[in-house]
Scaffold this active site. Structure first.
Site, PDB file in Angstrom:
ATOM      1  N   ASP A   1      22.584  49.935  22.671  1.00  0.00           N
ATOM      2  CA  ASP A   1      21.262  48.882  22.543  1.00  0.00           C
ATOM      3  C   ASP A   1      20.142  49.663  22.702  1.00  0.00           C
ATOM      4  O   ASP A   1      19.712  50.087  23.908  1.00  0.00           O
ATOM      5  CB  ASP A   1      21.529  47.679  23.670  1.00  0.00           C
ATOM      6  CG  ASP A   1      20.729  46.471  23.507  1.00  0.00           C
ATOM      7  OD1 ASP A   1      19.792  46.567  22.770  1.00  0.00           O
ATOM      8  OD2 ASP A   1      21.026  45.597  24.166  1.00  0.00           O
TER       9      ASP A   1
ATOM     10  N   ASP B   1      13.036  49.178  13.759  1.00  0.00           N
ATOM     11  CA  ASP B   1      13.717  48.890  12.258  1.00  0.00           C
ATOM     12  C   ASP B   1      14.795  48.072  12.570  1.00  0.00           C
ATOM     13  O   ASP B   1      15.859  48.411  12.299  1.00  0.00           O
ATOM     14  CB  ASP B   1      14.024  50.129  11.748  1.00  0.00           C
ATOM     15  CG  ASP B   1      14.603  50.043  10.187  1.00  0.00           C
ATOM     16  OD1 ASP B   1      14.611  48.913   9.729  1.00  0.00           O
ATOM     17  OD2 ASP B   1      14.701  50.888   9.572  1.00  0.00           O
ATOM     18  N   SER B   2      14.471  46.732  12.805  1.00  0.00           N
ATOM     19  CA  SER B   2      15.622  45.832  13.427  1.00  0.00           C
ATOM     20  C   SER B   2      15.814  44.702  12.398  1.00  0.00           C
ATOM     21  O   SER B   2      15.095  44.305  11.471  1.00  0.00           O
ATOM     22  CB  SER B   2      15.112  45.510  14.745  1.00  0.00           C
ATOM     23  OG  SER B   2      14.460  44.355  14.509  1.00  0.00           O
ATOM     24  N   THR B   3      16.943  43.980  12.549  1.00  0.00           N
ATOM     25  CA  THR B   3      17.074  42.732  11.897  1.00  0.00           C
ATOM     26  C   THR B   3      16.206  41.830  12.419  1.00  0.00           C
ATOM     27  O   THR B   3      15.372  42.041  13.425  1.00  0.00           O
ATOM     28  CB  THR B   3      18.646  42.311  12.369  1.00  0.00           C
ATOM     29  OG1 THR B   3      18.791  42.598  13.509  1.00  0.00           O
ATOM     30  CG2 THR B   3      19.716  43.137  11.288  1.00  0.00           C
ATOM     31  N   ASP B   4      16.114  40.570  12.071  1.00  0.00           N
ATOM     32  CA  ASP B   4      15.305  39.380  12.391  1.00  0.00           C
ATOM     33  C   ASP B   4      15.508  39.057  13.735  1.00  0.00           C
ATOM     34  O   ASP B   4      16.444  39.386  14.323  1.00  0.00           O
ATOM     35  CB  ASP B   4      15.548  38.335  11.530  1.00  0.00           C
ATOM     36  CG  ASP B   4      15.414  38.558   9.959  1.00  0.00           C
ATOM     37  OD1 ASP B   4      14.465  39.385   9.674  1.00  0.00           O
ATOM     38  OD2 ASP B   4      15.867  37.970   9.303  1.00  0.00           O
TER      39      ASP B   4
ATOM     40  N   GLN C   1      27.987  41.865  14.687  1.00  0.00           N
ATOM     41  CA  GLN C   1      27.425  40.963  13.594  1.00  0.00           C
ATOM     42  C   GLN C   1      28.507  41.043  12.341  1.00  0.00           C
ATOM     43  O   GLN C   1      29.699  41.907  12.308  1.00  0.00           O
ATOM     44  CB  GLN C   1      26.163  41.439  13.050  1.00  0.00           C
ATOM     45  CG  GLN C   1      26.222  42.998  13.131  1.00  0.00           C
ATOM     46  CD  GLN C   1      24.692  43.864  13.267  1.00  0.00           C
ATOM     47  OE1 GLN C   1      23.817  42.902  13.687  1.00  0.00           O
ATOM     48  NE2 GLN C   1      24.507  44.971  13.419  1.00  0.00           N
TER      49      GLN C   1
ATOM     50  N   ASP D   1      21.131  51.880   8.882  1.00  0.00           N
ATOM     51  CA  ASP D   1      21.486  52.195   7.471  1.00  0.00           C
ATOM     52  C   ASP D   1      20.941  54.019   7.040  1.00  0.00           C
ATOM     53  O   ASP D   1      21.211  54.503   6.140  1.00  0.00           O
ATOM     54  CB  ASP D   1      20.840  51.621   6.398  1.00  0.00           C
ATOM     55  CG  ASP D   1      19.401  51.289   6.385  1.00  0.00           C
ATOM     56  OD1 ASP D   1      18.524  52.353   6.325  1.00  0.00           O
ATOM     57  OD2 ASP D   1      19.020  50.048   7.149  1.00  0.00           O
TER      58      ASP D   1
HETATM   59  N1  SAM Z   1      15.356  46.563   7.085  1.00  0.00           N
HETATM   60  C1  SAM Z   1      16.106  45.973   7.677  1.00  0.00           C
HETATM   61  C2  SAM Z   1      15.425  44.511   7.634  1.00  0.00           C
HETATM   62  O1  SAM Z   1      14.207  44.320   8.018  1.00  0.00           O
HETATM   63  O2  SAM Z   1      16.154  43.430   7.461  1.00  0.00           O
HETATM   64  C3  SAM Z   1      16.661  46.356   8.735  1.00  0.00           C
HETATM   65  C4  SAM Z   1      17.742  47.108   8.397  1.00  0.00           C
HETATM   66  S1  SAM Z   1      18.651  48.035   9.659  1.00  0.00           S
HETATM   67  C5  SAM Z   1      20.331  47.819   9.154  1.00  0.00           C
HETATM   68  C6  SAM Z   1      18.548  46.840  11.226  1.00  0.00           C
HETATM   69  C7  SAM Z   1      19.544  47.142  12.190  1.00  0.00           C
HETATM   70  O3  SAM Z   1      19.080  46.757  13.445  1.00  0.00           O
HETATM   71  C8  SAM Z   1      20.924  46.807  12.360  1.00  0.00           C
HETATM   72  O4  SAM Z   1      21.706  48.010  11.800  1.00  0.00           O
HETATM   73  C9  SAM Z   1      21.501  46.295  13.585  1.00  0.00           C
HETATM   74  O5  SAM Z   1      22.600  46.650  14.182  1.00  0.00           O
HETATM   75  C10 SAM Z   1      20.089  47.099  14.278  1.00  0.00           C
HETATM   76  N2  SAM Z   1      19.917  46.233  15.628  1.00  0.00           N
HETATM   77  C11 SAM Z   1      19.984  45.074  16.083  1.00  0.00           C
HETATM   78  N3  SAM Z   1      19.611  44.798  17.355  1.00  0.00           N
HETATM   79  C12 SAM Z   1      19.527  45.982  17.739  1.00  0.00           C
HETATM   80  C13 SAM Z   1      19.288  46.373  19.142  1.00  0.00           C
HETATM   81  N4  SAM Z   1      19.005  45.366  20.162  1.00  0.00           N
HETATM   82  N5  SAM Z   1      19.227  47.722  19.520  1.00  0.00           N
HETATM   83  C14 SAM Z   1      19.596  48.476  18.311  1.00  0.00           C
HETATM   84  N6  SAM Z   1      19.683  48.200  17.072  1.00  0.00           N
HETATM   85  C15 SAM Z   1      19.835  46.973  16.815  1.00  0.00           C
END
Ligand code: SAM
Length: 282
Positions: A140, A159-162, A34, A89
């Site tokens: 992953d 606690d993931s991205t969208d 990303q 984070d």
């Molecule tokens: N609080 C935030 C929000 O709701 O926008 C989320 C913050 S945290 C930084 C989100 C994390 O999810 C990112 O660091 C991203 O790399 C991770 N992520 C996304 N897809 C993932 C997956 N399939 N497995 C593990 N981590 C994942």
């Protein structure tokens, strides 16, 4: 106002945008997964942005990190083993490790660069990374859960991205089935579930997918989060068995500080708005 002095997250699908006045851009890079940006803002401290979406600011991250962790940890009768899927984070990991009863907390983020940047620009969120109970994996989360043994975890925090890009599969039935298999009998899944005002359809699909996977006891809780679209965010708790009662006395005597979360906030966050009750009758 010169537009270059502002960071704006535009969300065309909801016709909304949120801006913060910035002092300077501190960093940007394309990781393997990303596009990562860090800004210094005028009034919100540092800001992390992933693929154009606001993730974390110094000033307001406590709402999210406290509410995605403590309500679930004070609902489970005895949470010892916790996994955080995403959460790079490290703010959720810090909150989880405030609970002395937690013996092992694994953070599984697909993108190591998120954590390395958090260590530089959000050191306060990373202060528990060297706790002997902390275990940081960079793979992953979908694969992690798929490969896990039955009954190997008490709480899974997503606690993931969208739900686009690498996080899309974290909102699907196949992932929830894998979570069901590795959760213990009283196990709890808790996942950030976007805005009830803007994303009610997504919350419905998520709850249906959880139910289809056997995680049919659910509670959605609400909290403010001005950084995210609509400023009003949610997390959904789901479990195999009926959820245990809130450990209110333990929460009242919690041996750590929080900025937002307490017993009253816990109970208030579970109050269901009328439109939400109509959409998801008990
Ligand atoms: N609080 C935030 C929000 O709701 O926008 C989320 C913050 S945290 C930084 C989100 C994390 O999810 C990112 O660091 C991203 O790399 C991770 N992520 C996304 N897809 C993932 C997956 N399939 N497995 C593990 N981590 C994942």
């Amino acid at each position: 106002m010169n537009s270059s002095e502002w960071f704006t997250e535009q969300v065309p699908s909801t016709g909304t945008a949120f801006s913060l006045k910035i002092k300077q851009k501190l960093h940007e890079e394309q990781s393997d997964f990303q596009f990562l940006e860090i800004y210094e803002t005028e009034t919100f401290g540092n800001l992390m942005v992933i693929d154009g979406c606001t993730m974390v600011s110094t000033r307001d991250n406590f709402f999210y990190h406290e509410m995605i962790s403590h309500p679930a940890l004070y609902t489970h009768p005895n949470p010892k083993r916790v996994w955080i899927i995403g959460g790079g984070d490290c703010g959720t990991l810090r909150e989880v490790l405030k609970h002395p009863a937690v013996e092992h907390a694994v953070q599984i983020d697909i993108d190591e660069r998120v954590t390395r940047l958090a260590e530089i620009y959000f050191p306060e969120l990373c202060e528990s990374n060297n706790d002997p109970r902390a275990d940081l994996k960079f793979i992953d989360g979908i694969k992690w859960v798929k490969d896990a043994a039955p009954n190997s975890v008490d709480i899974i925090i997503v606690d993931s991205t969208d739900p686009i890009g690498p996080a899309e599969g974290l909102f699907g039935e196949a992932f929830y089935r894998d979570c069901f298999h590795c959760l213990s009998e009283n196990g709890i899944l808790v996942q950030q579930s976007e805005s009830a005002l803007l994303h009610l359809k997504l919350i419905g699909e998520m709850r249906d997918a959880m139910s289809n996977a056997g995680l049919s006891h659910q509670q959605t809780l609400f909290f403010p989060q001005c950084l995210y679209p609509s400023g009003w965010w949610s997390a959904t708790i789901a479990s195999k068995a009926a959820l245990s009662a809130f450990r209110e006395q333990d929460c009242a005597n919690k041996p750590f500080d929080t900025i937002y979360y307490n017993t009253d906030i816990h109970k208030a966050s579970l109050a269901q708005p009328e439109f939400f009750k109509k959409a998801f009758p008990l």
